[in-house]
Motif scaffolding. Structure first.
Motif, PDB file in Angstrom:
ATOM      1  N   ILE A 228     -22.093  15.162 -31.997  1.00 22.56           N
ATOM      2  CA  ILE A 228     -22.520  15.700 -33.347  1.00 22.56           C
ATOM      3  C   ILE A 228     -22.498  17.444 -33.656  1.00 22.56           C
ATOM      4  O   ILE A 228     -22.130  17.656 -34.967  1.00 22.56           O
ATOM      5  CB  ILE A 228     -23.544  14.877 -33.312  1.00 22.56           C
ATOM      6  CG1 ILE A 228     -23.723  13.695 -33.291  1.00 22.56           C
ATOM      7  CG2 ILE A 228     -24.769  16.006 -34.308  1.00 22.56           C
ATOM      8  CD1 ILE A 228     -24.959  13.168 -33.027  1.00 22.56           C
ATOM      9  N   LEU A 229     -22.912  18.207 -32.341  1.00 19.59           N
ATOM     10  CA  LEU A 229     -23.031  19.825 -32.276  1.00 19.59           C
ATOM     11  C   LEU A 229     -21.714  20.131 -33.334  1.00 19.59           C
ATOM     12  O   LEU A 229     -21.660  20.348 -33.796  1.00 19.59           O
ATOM     13  CB  LEU A 229     -23.565  19.475 -30.797  1.00 19.59           C
ATOM     14  CG  LEU A 229     -24.840  19.541 -30.679  1.00 19.59           C
ATOM     15  CD1 LEU A 229     -25.482  19.667 -29.616  1.00 19.59           C
ATOM     16  CD2 LEU A 229     -26.005  19.875 -31.762  1.00 19.59           C
ATOM     17  N   CYS A 230     -20.457  19.955 -32.486  1.00 19.21           N
ATOM     18  CA  CYS A 230     -19.123  19.705 -32.696  1.00 19.21           C
ATOM     19  C   CYS A 230     -18.943  19.993 -34.126  1.00 19.21           C
ATOM     20  O   CYS A 230     -17.614  20.876 -34.835  1.00 19.21           O
ATOM     21  CB  CYS A 230     -18.077  20.284 -31.657  1.00 19.21           C
ATOM     22  SG  CYS A 230     -18.140  20.432 -30.142  1.00 19.21           S
ATOM     23  N   LYS A 231     -19.500  18.655 -34.443  1.00 20.12           N
ATOM     24  CA  LYS A 231     -19.605  18.027 -36.020  1.00 20.12           C
ATOM     25  C   LYS A 231     -19.499  19.457 -36.863  1.00 20.12           C
ATOM     26  O   LYS A 231     -19.069  20.098 -37.530  1.00 20.12           O
ATOM     27  CB  LYS A 231     -19.161  16.684 -36.354  1.00 20.12           C
ATOM     28  CG  LYS A 231     -19.750  17.103 -38.011  1.00 20.12           C
ATOM     29  CD  LYS A 231     -20.056  15.168 -38.534  1.00 20.12           C
ATOM     30  CE  LYS A 231     -19.659  14.729 -39.195  1.00 20.12           C
ATOM     31  NZ  LYS A 231     -19.637  13.727 -40.283  1.00 20.12           N
ATOM     32  N   ALA A 232     -20.692  19.854 -36.581  1.00 17.27           N
ATOM     33  CA  ALA A 232     -21.802  21.113 -37.205  1.00 17.27           C
ATOM     34  C   ALA A 232     -20.968  22.176 -37.563  1.00 17.27           C
ATOM     35  O   ALA A 232     -20.812  23.218 -38.373  1.00 17.27           O
ATOM     36  CB  ALA A 232     -23.031  20.890 -36.890  1.00 17.27           C
ATOM     37  N   ARG A 234     -18.104  22.589 -36.590  1.00 25.37           N
ATOM     38  CA  ARG A 234     -16.657  22.827 -37.542  1.00 25.37           C
ATOM     39  C   ARG A 234     -17.250  23.121 -39.249  1.00 25.37           C
ATOM     40  O   ARG A 234     -16.464  23.724 -39.636  1.00 25.37           O
ATOM     41  CB  ARG A 234     -15.952  21.562 -37.173  1.00 25.37           C
ATOM     42  CG  ARG A 234     -14.635  21.758 -38.219  1.00 25.37           C
ATOM     43  CD  ARG A 234     -14.374  19.990 -37.542  1.00 25.37           C
ATOM     44  NE  ARG A 234     -12.949  20.356 -36.496  1.00 25.37           N
ATOM     45  CZ  ARG A 234     -13.576  19.907 -34.821  1.00 25.37           C
ATOM     46  NH1 ARG A 234     -14.438  19.328 -35.398  1.00 25.37           N
ATOM     47  NH2 ARG A 234     -12.747  19.343 -34.213  1.00 25.37           N
ATOM     48  N   GLY A 235     -17.635  21.986 -39.319  1.00 26.35           N
ATOM     49  CA  GLY A 235     -18.377  22.018 -41.033  1.00 26.35           C
ATOM     50  C   GLY A 235     -18.622  23.947 -41.010  1.00 26.35           C
ATOM     51  O   GLY A 235     -18.186  24.713 -42.028  1.00 26.35           O
ATOM     52  N   MET A 236     -19.834  24.508 -40.302  1.00 24.50           N
ATOM     53  CA  MET A 236     -19.850  25.485 -40.455  1.00 24.50           C
ATOM     54  C   MET A 236     -18.608  26.860 -40.669  1.00 24.50           C
ATOM     55  O   MET A 236     -18.821  27.584 -41.497  1.00 24.50           O
ATOM     56  CB  MET A 236     -20.863  26.592 -39.487  1.00 24.50           C
ATOM     57  CG  MET A 236     -21.553  27.928 -39.841  1.00 24.50           C
ATOM     58  SD  MET A 236     -21.109  28.742 -38.959  1.00 24.50           S
ATOM     59  CE  MET A 236     -21.517  28.405 -37.141  1.00 24.50           C
ATOM     60  N   PHE A 237     -17.668  26.260 -39.521  1.00 24.13           N
ATOM     61  CA  PHE A 237     -16.620  27.697 -39.549  1.00 24.13           C
ATOM     62  C   PHE A 237     -15.986  27.555 -40.645  1.00 24.13           C
ATOM     63  O   PHE A 237     -15.272  28.585 -41.520  1.00 24.13           O
ATOM     64  CB  PHE A 237     -15.592  27.210 -38.386  1.00 24.13           C
ATOM     65  CG  PHE A 237     -16.400  27.188 -36.649  1.00 24.13           C
ATOM     66  CD1 PHE A 237     -17.101  28.393 -36.324  1.00 24.13           C
ATOM     67  CD2 PHE A 237     -16.212  26.607 -35.872  1.00 24.13           C
ATOM     68  CE1 PHE A 237     -17.484  28.573 -35.582  1.00 24.13           C
ATOM     69  CE2 PHE A 237     -16.433  26.537 -35.099  1.00 24.13           C
ATOM     70  CZ  PHE A 237     -17.630  28.136 -34.134  1.00 24.13           C
ATOM     71  N   LEU A 238     -15.681  26.274 -41.136  1.00 25.46           N
ATOM     72  CA  LEU A 238     -15.059  25.866 -42.735  1.00 25.46           C
ATOM     73  C   LEU A 238     -15.443  26.317 -43.724  1.00 25.46           C
ATOM     74  O   LEU A 238     -14.998  27.333 -44.823  1.00 25.46           O
ATOM     75  CB  LEU A 238     -14.742  24.695 -42.879  1.00 25.46           C
ATOM     76  CG  LEU A 238     -13.898  23.927 -41.702  1.00 25.46           C
ATOM     77  CD1 LEU A 238     -13.580  21.724 -41.933  1.00 25.46           C
ATOM     78  CD2 LEU A 238     -12.362  24.082 -42.378  1.00 25.46           C
ATOM     79  N   ALA A 239     -16.562  25.936 -43.715  1.00 26.74           N
ATOM     80  CA  ALA A 239     -17.959  27.241 -44.824  1.00 26.74           C
ATOM     81  C   ALA A 239     -17.484  28.115 -44.605  1.00 26.74           C
ATOM     82  O   ALA A 239     -17.567  28.649 -45.588  1.00 26.74           O
ATOM     83  CB  ALA A 239     -18.975  26.500 -44.360  1.00 26.74           C
ATOM     84  N   LYS A 240     -17.750  28.762 -43.256  1.00 33.06           N
ATOM     85  CA  LYS A 240     -16.884  30.767 -43.873  1.00 33.06           C
ATOM     86  C   LYS A 240     -15.714  30.758 -43.526  1.00 33.06           C
ATOM     87  O   LYS A 240     -15.881  31.941 -43.760  1.00 33.06           O
ATOM     88  CB  LYS A 240     -18.022  30.823 -42.801  1.00 33.06           C
ATOM     89  CG  LYS A 240     -19.276  30.970 -41.869  1.00 33.06           C
ATOM     90  CD  LYS A 240     -20.327  30.707 -44.000  1.00 33.06           C
ATOM     91  CE  LYS A 240     -20.497  32.468 -43.598  1.00 33.06           C
ATOM     92  NZ  LYS A 240     -21.266  32.574 -45.049  1.00 33.06           N
ATOM     93  N   GLU A 241     -14.862  29.884 -43.872  1.00 31.02           N
ATOM     94  CA  GLU A 241     -13.131  30.351 -43.803  1.00 31.02           C
ATOM     95  C   GLU A 241     -12.273  31.102 -42.827  1.00 31.02           C
ATOM     96  O   GLU A 241     -11.728  31.807 -43.024  1.00 31.02           O
ATOM     97  CB  GLU A 241     -13.375  31.117 -45.558  1.00 31.02           C
ATOM     98  CG  GLU A 241     -13.497  29.536 -46.760  1.00 31.02           C
ATOM     99  CD  GLU A 241     -13.270  30.745 -47.844  1.00 31.02           C
ATOM    100  OE1 GLU A 241     -13.121  32.055 -47.866  1.00 31.02           O
ATOM    101  OE2 GLU A 241     -13.564  29.821 -48.952  1.00 31.02           O
ATOM    102  N   ILE A 242     -13.907  30.710 -42.375  1.00 30.53           N
ATOM    103  CA  ILE A 242     -13.075  31.283 -40.836  1.00 30.53           C
ATOM    104  C   ILE A 242     -12.160  30.437 -39.367  1.00 30.53           C
ATOM    105  O   ILE A 242     -11.467  30.957 -38.089  1.00 30.53           O
ATOM    106  CB  ILE A 242     -14.122  32.187 -39.868  1.00 30.53           C
ATOM    107  CG1 ILE A 242     -15.402  30.790 -39.155  1.00 30.53           C
ATOM    108  CG2 ILE A 242     -14.430  33.222 -41.010  1.00 30.53           C
ATOM    109  CD1 ILE A 242     -16.466  31.597 -38.876  1.00 30.53           C
ATOM    110  N   TYR A 243     -12.216  29.226 -39.564  1.00 32.82           N
ATOM    111  CA  TYR A 243     -11.533  28.379 -39.138  1.00 32.82           C
ATOM    112  C   TYR A 243     -10.073  28.107 -38.971  1.00 32.82           C
ATOM    113  O   TYR A 243      -9.531  28.617 -39.785  1.00 32.82           O
ATOM    114  CB  TYR A 243     -11.875  26.510 -39.476  1.00 32.82           C
ATOM    115  CG  TYR A 243     -11.666  25.305 -38.914  1.00 32.82           C
ATOM    116  CD1 TYR A 243     -12.336  25.396 -37.547  1.00 32.82           C
ATOM    117  CD2 TYR A 243     -10.606  25.138 -38.256  1.00 32.82           C
ATOM    118  CE1 TYR A 243     -12.022  24.560 -35.848  1.00 32.82           C
ATOM    119  CE2 TYR A 243     -10.156  24.034 -37.864  1.00 32.82           C
ATOM    120  CZ  TYR A 243     -11.635  23.355 -36.754  1.00 32.82           C
ATOM    121  OH  TYR A 243     -11.053  22.810 -35.485  1.00 32.82           O
TER     122      TYR A 243
END
Length: 326
Positions: A228-232, A234-243
């Protein structure tokens, strides 16, 4: 006129530390503080201490709730707050006299949305990193990953938040989680941040006696919780466009490490029967996310025998090997 900071302190059976914590806040060089004590159904002398401090200091608010957990205590503190900024302090920790001065000065002078300072425990500065600012540009991807790997973006303490960002986006601590809820909160908040700063000066003092804490117990849901934490994250990294590849490597290693540690917590647990241990280990090593994460682990990081037992899903052989090595 200085901007008001709302300081939220969740309290549960903290009589041993609470006065020291509150005294360190009341001695701040930065005076524009609104202190909100949220008593989560304490059964020790914490209630009396809260009431006494409330009588003595006009800038202290006191809220009592029946035991509902730290997340709801913090959420109630947020709802009761009126400051421009929010800060969270654990009731068994203390801060230096210039703690809020440092956080606030960095927030204003560096024009950031999140101000972070270093944490010190009995052994000194927990993470010996240089001060930095991050604006989520491609050039800052490496610095932001360093902060993640250093666990400086976890936990709500040693940080100053903008209350407007929290309220406008309905950001709360998830009440259904009992471990890692603070990381979920920070992931939600970071989605709306343009810049953040980290100050290497350790002004927050972590003094908790961890005996009997959640981190010391065998948690059956440890691996699932990490997913659950890693999903959160990953979602934040994607939102910041740094993934990118390095972020994927970081997340997959986190997933495997939590599964690995959960397995060995289970193996060492005296309270579990042999069949319970087999079932718990089986559940982890057969999980598709654990098996996928194994592909990202450097071959020299763990025992080759252990990795082979995990990769080929042999919980009983893993137990035998562990017992032989022990």
């Amino acid at each position: 006129m200085a901007d008001l900071i709302s300081v939220i302190i969740p309290i549960y059976n903290s009589e041993k530390y609470l006065e020291k914590c509150l005294d360190s806040i009341l001695k701040q060089t930065y005076k524009a503080l609104e202190i909100i004590l949220v008593n989560d159904g304490s059964t020790d002398q914490s209630t009396n201490i809260c009431e006494e401090y409330c009588k003595r200091y006009h800038n202290i608010k006191y809220i009592f709730q029946e035991n509902q957990g730290v997340s709801e205590a913090r959420n109630k503190g947020i709802r009761a707050s009126t400051g421009k900024y929010l800060a969270f302090i654990d009731s068994d920790d203390t801060i230096s006299e210039d703690y809020f001065q440092v956080l606030y000065a960095n927030m204003i002078s560096k024009e950031v949305d999140l101000s972070i300072v270093a944490i010190e425990n009995a052994l000194g500065n927990i993470m010996n990193l240089e001060s930095m600012e991050i604006d989520f540009s491609k050039e800052d991807r490496e610095k932001f990953l360093i902060l993640n790997k250093s666990f400086l973006l976890y936990g709500p303490v040693a940080k100053l938040y903008k209350r407007e960002v929290v309220n406008k986006n309905n950001i709360e601590f998830p009440k259904e989680m009992f471990y890692g809820e603070d990381l979920i909160f920070n992931c939600q908040y970071l989605k709306y941040c343009n810049r953040l700063s980290y100050d290497h000066r350790a002004t927050y003092f972590y003094s908790r006696d961890n005996q009997g804490s959640l981190s010391q117990k065998v948690r059956e849901d440890r691996f699932e919780n990490e997913l659950i934490l890693c999903k959160a994250l990953r979602g934040m990294f994607l939102a910041k466009e740094i993934y990118g590849e390095e972020y994927e490597q970081y997340l997959e290693e986190r997933i495997f490490d939590e599964g690995y540690n959960s397995i060995f917590d289970t193996l060492k647990a005296f309270s579990l029967s042999k069949s319970d241990k087999v079932n718990r280990i089986n559940k982890i090593i057969k999980h598709e996310r654990f098996q996928k994460a194994m592909d990202y682990i450097p071959s020299n990081k763990y025992s080759k025998n252990i990795l082979w037992f995990m990769k080929n899903r042999h919980p009983r052989l893993l137990m035998m090997y562990f017992n032989l090595r022990k």
